[in-house]
Enzyme design. Structure first.
Site, short mmCIF file in Angstrom:
data_model
loop_
_atom_site.label_atom_id
_atom_site.label_comp_id
_atom_site.label_asym_id
_atom_site.label_seq_id
_atom_site.Cartn_x
_atom_site.Cartn_y
_atom_site.Cartn_z
N CYS A 292 6.29 -8.28 2.56
CA CYS A 292 7.29 -8.80 3.48
C CYS A 292 6.64 -9.22 4.80
O CYS A 292 5.94 -10.23 4.83
CB CYS A 292 8.44 -7.81 3.62
SG CYS A 292 9.98 -8.64 4.01
N HIS B 267 10.16 -6.76 -1.70
CA HIS B 267 9.73 -5.35 -1.63
C HIS B 267 9.58 -4.77 -3.03
O HIS B 267 10.50 -4.12 -3.54
CB HIS B 267 10.75 -4.53 -0.83
CG HIS B 267 10.76 -4.84 0.62
ND1 HIS B 267 9.91 -4.23 1.51
CD2 HIS B 267 11.48 -5.72 1.34
CE1 HIS B 267 10.12 -4.71 2.72
NE2 HIS B 267 11.07 -5.61 2.64
N GLU C 283 8.06 -2.26 -3.96
CA GLU C 283 8.07 -0.79 -3.98
C GLU C 283 9.45 -0.25 -4.34
O GLU C 283 9.58 0.88 -4.83
CB GLU C 283 7.59 -0.23 -2.64
CG GLU C 283 8.54 -0.40 -1.44
CD GLU C 283 8.37 -1.73 -0.71
OE1 GLU C 283 7.89 -2.69 -1.34
OE2 GLU C 283 8.74 -1.80 0.48
N1 GLN Z 1 10.67 -8.96 10.11
C1 GLN Z 1 10.46 -9.78 8.97
C2 GLN Z 1 11.70 -10.57 8.60
O1 GLN Z 1 12.78 -10.24 9.02
C3 GLN Z 1 10.01 -8.96 7.78
C4 GLN Z 1 11.05 -8.03 7.28
C5 GLN Z 1 10.48 -6.96 6.40
O2 GLN Z 1 9.28 -6.73 6.40
N2 GLN Z 1 11.35 -6.27 5.67
O3 GLN Z 1 11.60 -11.53 7.88
#
Ligand code: GLN
Length: 545
Positions: free
Chosen positions: A382, A517, A519
């Site tokens: 992410c 994600h 995970e």
């Molecule tokens: N801050 C980034 C976004 O909003 C990544 C978000 C995250 O890592 N869950 O896109």
């Protein structure tokens, strides 16, 4: 009809009710029953989406896009049953719905009250969507005696009356502290906590007593006598060395058998616990060790990265190695350059996890650079993926001012806010300056993988995958060609070809960034392929250094 098992906690918080619920569900499942676990959170936030990871730990995201309590992650990992929005409710959400109904005039002028309106809403939530299930386990957050949890306990009291004792069970998790000066375990806090519960009209059927030392028969008998349960229903829950050993431990203590006995279900056929034996064996008898540096922001509180931590452990189980996680504060690298080499050189793999905000971002970018240049396996998740693109832009594509609009205005928005994306229901739009709560791209979305890419190979040759998302920003497709010239390959895209989902570096031993994600979907029995592959690359790396 499903049978209900309510799980409350007493004496202190952090007793591991979530793990207890997940373990009992796993044991019932191992006996062939269909289970579902739900979490009732008494706090007034509508969901944990806007809560600080420092206060609340990780926000767990479900396939259907709910931002939920991290306990739902345990539930999924232990049972393999995907959680839904309908498995987590907070007081805040209940009040929000009730007040919306009141404003619409749905109550036809009636006075709206905690009993019956709030308690009815809690009961409806517990009873909804349970077709075909044998057991619904409902964990009540907080500690009995908290003001906030009173309506939940009252709803349980009513449900037990309405459904009958043979259809419901209540398990109360308590602490039996050891007083070293006296050399004794103390049962009084448990007695008080059960008295508190019974004064609310609810009698527990099983007591799960967390203790650091074995509970002697005499103390078990005393607890049973004062708390009005059978001695066999007082189950000792000693601290376990691994969370994955907990189901086996509770089974050995007779928890599942006692619960079935309560429901008058014959418990003669034993559960099949072979898969638990297997993962405990993999965990306890590793054949090697790798060290992974996780460069993040919330490193002081491992609960903030709960699923990540578990997914790395699963990746280790898949390779039969122990994964040592080194939590590294990204800001350290911003204060002192020399720390980058000092901290990262001993690592067999570097992972930059998800996160929000500018703080530590330069340290994360420096970590990506180190991993790229030194050819150390790199996994960006992410925000970590976004930072791998900013790093690539700056250092391999000649875009010196590359940044993310999340960190402020920039002339080179390699990462920018997503204002439109496709969902199954159609086009989703966001105003760039809208509310923070509930405005992210959340939940499961499909991605198309490039044929012949490393990620497609990792996913067993798949060309289409579905993974869970939680982000507000995205890598800007307008820079794709320039980034690819710098060696980054966009190997996964949203099905409409607009949102970059995965980048990799074909000229690097293992360099993958994912916008989702992974995970969240890793389970001990089915380690996520990306984590299994990352740990295997780290293992190869460990043999080089
Ligand atoms: N801050 C980034 C976004 O909003 C990544 C978000 C995250 O890592 N869950 O896109």
């Amino acid at each position: 009809m499903a049978r209900y098992i309510f799980i409350t906690g007493g004496v202190v918080s952090s007793l591991g009710k979530g793990l207890m619920a997940a373990s009992l569900a796993a044991l019932l499942q191992a006996r062939g029953y269909k289970v579902r676990i739900r979490k009732f959170d008494p706090y007034l936030n509508v969901d944990p989406g806007t809560m600080s990871p420092y206060q609340h730990g990780e926000v767990y995201v479900t396939d259907d896009g709910a931002e939920t309590d991290l306990d739902l992650g345990h539930y999924e990992r232990f049972t393999g049953v995907s959680a839904h929005q309908s498995d987590n409710i907070t007081s805040g959400r209940i009040y929000q719905q009730i007040i919306a109904k009141e404003r619409r005039g749905d109550y036809l002028g009636a006075t709206v009250q905690v009993i019956p309106h709030v308690t009815d809403a809690i009961k409806q939530f517990a009873l909804a969507d349970t077709d075909g299930l044998d057991f619904v386990l409902c964990e009540i957050g907080g500690t009995v005696g908290d003001i906030e949890s009173l309506p939940f306990i009252e709803a349980i009291r009513q449900l037990r009356n309405e459904l009958g004792r043979e259809q419901t069970a209540l398990i109360h998790v308590t602490l039996v502290p050891y007083i070293s000066a006296a050399g004794e375990l103390k049962t009084k806090p448990t007695q008080h906590s059960v008295r508190e519960l019974t004064s609310l009209g609810v009698q527990p059927d099983v007591l799960l007593c967390r203790c650091e030392h074995p509970l002697p028969e005499s103390e078990r008998a005393k607890i049973a006598l004062f708390c009005n349960v059978r001695p066999q229903a007082v189950i000792q829950a000693l601290d376990a060395s691994s969370i994955y050993g907990v189901p086996l431990q509770y089974h050995a203590e007779g928890l599942d058998a006692e619960v079935l006995r309560h429901f008058n279900i014959d418990n003669a056929n034993l559960p099949d616990l072979s898969r638990w034996d297997d993962i405990v064996d993999r965990y306890q008898n590793p054949e090697g060790e790798v060290t992974i540096g996780v460069v993040g922001k919330y490193v002081g509180l491992p609960d903030a990265y709960k699923s990540l931590n578990e997914a790395l452990v699963h990746g280790g189980m898949a390779n039969r190695v122990k994964v040592k996680i080194q939590w590294i504060d990204a800001e350290l690298f911003e204060k002192d350059d020399s720390e980058i080499v000092a901290q990262l050189e001993p690592m067999h793999g570097i992972l930059v996890p998800g996160g929000f905000g500018e703080r530590g971002s330069e340290g994360k970018i420096a970590s990506v650079r180190f991993a790229r240049e030194r050819k150390v396996p790199f996994f960006g998740i992410c925000l970590g993926m976004q930072m791998s693109c900013v790093e690539g832009a700056r250092n391999t594509a000649g875009i010196a001012g590359a940044s993310s609009t999340e960190f402020g205005d920039t002339d080179e928005p390699i990462v920018g806010i997503i204002t439109e994306w496709m969902t199954e229901e159609g086009l989703e739009k966001r105003a760039a300056g809208g509310d923070l709560g509930g405005t992210m791209r959340l939940g499961a979305y499909e991605a198309k993988l490039a044929k012949g890419s490393k990620v497609s190979e990792i996913y067993g040759g798949a060309l289409e995958i579905s993974e869970r998302h939680r982000h507000r920003y995205e890598v800007n497709g307008a820079y794709k060609d320039r980034l690819e010239e710098g060696g980054l390959m966009f190997s996964g895209m949203s099905p409409d070809g607009l949102l970059p989902e995965i980048v990799e570096r074909p000229d690097h031993p293992w360099f993958v960034g994912v916008q989702f994600h992974p995970e969240l979907k890793s389970r001990p029995f089915e380690p996520h392929p990306l984590f299994a592959s990352f740990i295997s690359a780290a293992l190869r790396q460990s043999r080089l250094v």
